[in-house]
Design an enzyme around this catalytic site. Structure first.
Site, PDB file in Angstrom:
ATOM      1  N   LYS A 124      12.109  -8.112  -2.401  1.00 53.76           N
ATOM      2  CA  LYS A 124      12.485  -9.134  -3.371  1.00 53.76           C
ATOM      3  C   LYS A 124      13.248  -8.477  -4.523  1.00 53.76           C
ATOM      4  O   LYS A 124      12.894  -7.377  -4.960  1.00 53.76           O
ATOM      5  CB  LYS A 124      11.215  -9.823  -3.881  1.00 53.76           C
ATOM      6  CG  LYS A 124      11.420 -11.007  -4.795  1.00 53.76           C
ATOM      7  CD  LYS A 124      10.069 -11.635  -5.133  1.00 53.76           C
ATOM      8  CE  LYS A 124      10.167 -12.828  -6.059  1.00 53.76           C
ATOM      9  NZ  LYS A 124       8.841 -13.415  -6.340  1.00 53.76           N
ATOM     10  N   SER A 206       9.087 -18.391  -5.542  1.00 55.18           N
ATOM     11  CA  SER A 206      10.122 -17.466  -6.002  1.00 55.18           C
ATOM     12  C   SER A 206      10.438 -16.386  -4.979  1.00 55.18           C
ATOM     13  O   SER A 206      11.521 -15.810  -5.004  1.00 55.18           O
ATOM     14  CB  SER A 206       9.727 -16.847  -7.344  1.00 55.18           C
ATOM     15  OG  SER A 206       8.724 -15.888  -7.227  1.00 55.18           O
ATOM     16  N   SER A 230       3.917 -17.715  -5.353  1.00 56.11           N
ATOM     17  CA  SER A 230       5.229 -17.265  -4.910  1.00 56.11           C
ATOM     18  C   SER A 230       5.219 -16.328  -3.713  1.00 56.11           C
ATOM     19  O   SER A 230       6.278 -15.903  -3.267  1.00 56.11           O
ATOM     20  CB  SER A 230       5.979 -16.631  -6.084  1.00 56.11           C
ATOM     21  OG  SER A 230       6.410 -17.644  -6.969  1.00 56.11           O
TER      22      SER A 230
END
Length: 554
Positions: A124, A206, A230
């Site tokens: 990420k 997210s 998330s």
């Protein structure tokens, strides 16, 4: 009203999303072109099955001399080109590692044999890598800053295990903590990530890019992060496994923060075994993160708990407070309960978590205070960046509103900026209350009352249609529609979501959560369920529910 980080945000705007890429700073545009041009090379003897291969399968082929890390990397790079950059155009991968083929060749020479030797991993884009890749949290505010000077703690562990860092994934900008009206999976740097099962549906949370990329077979595994929802939400929405570890099991050093009280990174994979393998690698103490002081006492080889009979004799409580809002999720939950009973689990139904409805306000207070404090501390680790404080980020967004805020604003940033120091009475009281209500008087109390090993609920129903104008279609204040992540997130306790079924071509998952450091128990239960449910299916890249699939580009 604030919606948790698995949820989203939006305001109207005139700038279509496809124009945003064309308006990137010249330096970023040139960098992106260079990165993709240097790595998107044709794969030799392409084997589509490798897109879905497990870590064990890949290592068996490597050990037999049938596969190299370089060949595997080339295949994933080509798949990213065909599916992510064109074809279905998922926009899950922000950039690929310009040194990935060189690194893969070096790994092939070493034959080190680590747990993740040669395995391509996506990160990420809020996780630092001490290489030529950027870390931006999806924001143009960090796009012109130099790359991070060193690896995040968990990245150092990945590299030590022989993992191949393939690239960075798109995310909800600033991990969904900028506005109350965003679309999950949208960032100014990367645009809107799409769900690979049904392209007009949202990838959720997210860690949207990490979830979509693993689901689409763009890497073997990925790393996501969670403050509240998330990891759990995008894993469930994209039909994969996600583990949110106990707070302090995995280092947060070198990770763009929201809150030291709730942030953690965790693995996202297509099966429980791969997720457990990755967790075994990244778990452990790190002097750069004081929260991990006890991690080495609890970190272990989590693959030891991959028991196909892991359900037998386990006492599992059904949290009906987190069910009942979405009929497809409820149907899958009932089927999952029946399977668990058939495999010897003892189901206690219902089980109530005390104080569940009291968590929202105190959680938000803590996150707003932490965001201001923790962001400044992180930005201090990025030499060369013009951004030094949350106020700097707010000012940048205002200057660059056409690119940074075409769909939604930054009211959460502004609310956080208005907060005082962490010594404020309001913060100290909210932080103590949140941990107490979610942990000892919440999850712990529910487990103790019925002598339970774990708690169970739907992790998410079929995901909603992506809507850049109105934001995520989530009922404000409804803990079920917003997912079941909040109790474990606020307490800092572990949770794991596992694919459990489908509804209208969309994945539906269940989530298991429990006491602090209970990862071994949760993994055992999740693996036992997975081995009998066999719910995972590869995505079809449908245009819409009931629509036609979008083919990969040649």
């Amino acid at each position: 009203m604030w919606k948790r980080l698995s949820c989203g945000f939006a305001t109207s705007c005139r700038t279509p999303p496809e124009t945003l890429v064309n308006r990137l700073p010249l330096s970023l545009s040139l960098l992106a072109i260079a990165l993709f041009a240097s790595t998107a090379l044709p794969a030799k003897d392409t084997d589509p099955a490798l897109a879905w291969a497990s870590i064990k399968d890949i290592h068996q082929r490597m050990d037999a001399g049938q596969l190299t890390s370089e060949t595997l990397a080339r295949q994933f790079l080509e798949r990213i080109r065909q599916i992510d950059q064109s074809g279905p155009s998922l926009k899950a991968v922000l950039e690929t590692n310009p040194d990935v083929l060189k690194l893969a060749t070096e790994l092939d020479r070493k034959h080190a044999g680590g747990a993740l030797h040669g395995i391509p991993v996506l990160l990420k884009d809020n996780i630092d890598t001490g290489d030529r890749m950027l870390t931006t949290a999806g924001s143009l505010a960090l796009a012109d800053a130099p790359p991070a000077p060193r690896d995040a703690g968990l990245v150092a562990r990945l590299r030590k295990s022989g993992a191949l860092i393939l690239g960075k994934t798109n995310l909800s900008e600033w991990a969904n903590m900028r506005s109350n009206h965003a679309s999950s999976g949208w960032s100014a740097r990367g645009g809107q990530t799409r769900n690979p099962y049904v392209l007009d549906r949202n990838p959720c949370g997210s860690s949207a890019g990490s979830g979509a990329a693993v689901a689409a077979g763009l890497a073997t595994v990925a790393i996501g992060s969670e403050t509240d929802g998330s990891i759990i939400c995008p894993a469930a929405a994209n039909g994969i496994v996600g583990i949110k570890p106990t707070l302090g099991l995995v280092s947060r050093s070198g990770m763009v923060p929201i809150s030291h009280n709730q942030d953690t990174a965790g693995p996202m994979a297509r099966n429980v075994a791969d997720a457990a393998t990755v967790l075994s690698v990244i778990a452990g103490s790190d002097p750069r993160d004081p929260a991990t002081v006890d991690a080495d006492k609890h970190a272990t080889d989590y693959t030891r708990f991959l028991d196909p009979n892991g359900l037998k004799g386990k006492r599992i409580g059904v949290v009906r407070q987190l069910a009942g809002a979405e009929p497809n999720a409820d149907r899958v939950l009932e089927q999952s309960i029946a399977l668990m009973k058939a495999q010897g689990a003892i189901i206690v139904d219902p089980v109530e978590i005390p104080h569940l409805k009291e968590l929202g306000d105190v959680e938000l207070t803590v996150l707003l205070y932490d965001l201001k404090h923790d962001m400044q501390a992180y930005l201090a680790t990025r030499p060369g960046s013009k951004m030094k404080t949350l106020a700097d980020l707010i000012a940048f967004n205002r200057r660059e509103a056409q690119r940074e805020m075409p769909w939604f604003g930054q009211e959460l940033f502004e609310q956080a900026e208005a907060k005082g120091p962490l010594t404020d009475k309001a913060y100290v009281e909210a932080q103590a209350k949140a941990k107490r209500l979610a942990g000892p008087e919440g999850i712990d109390a529910a487990l103790a009352k019925q002598h339970l090993d774990a708690l169970l609920s739907p992790s998410w129903g079929p995901t909603f249609v992506t809507d850049l104008v109105l934001g995520d279609h989530v009922v404000s204040g409804d803990p079920t529609v917003g997912g079941a992540s909040q109790p474990a997130a606020v307490a800092g306790y572990p949770s794991i979501t596992v694919p459990a079924g489908f509804a209208h071509d969309l994945p539906v998952g269940i989530v298991l959560f429990g006491a602090k450091w209970s990862e071994p128990t949760l993994i055992s239960i999740a693996y036992g369920f997975e081995q009998h449910a066999k719910a995972w299916q590869p995505p079809s890249f449908l245009e819409t529910v009931g629509g036609k699939p979008v083919p990969a580009s040649p």
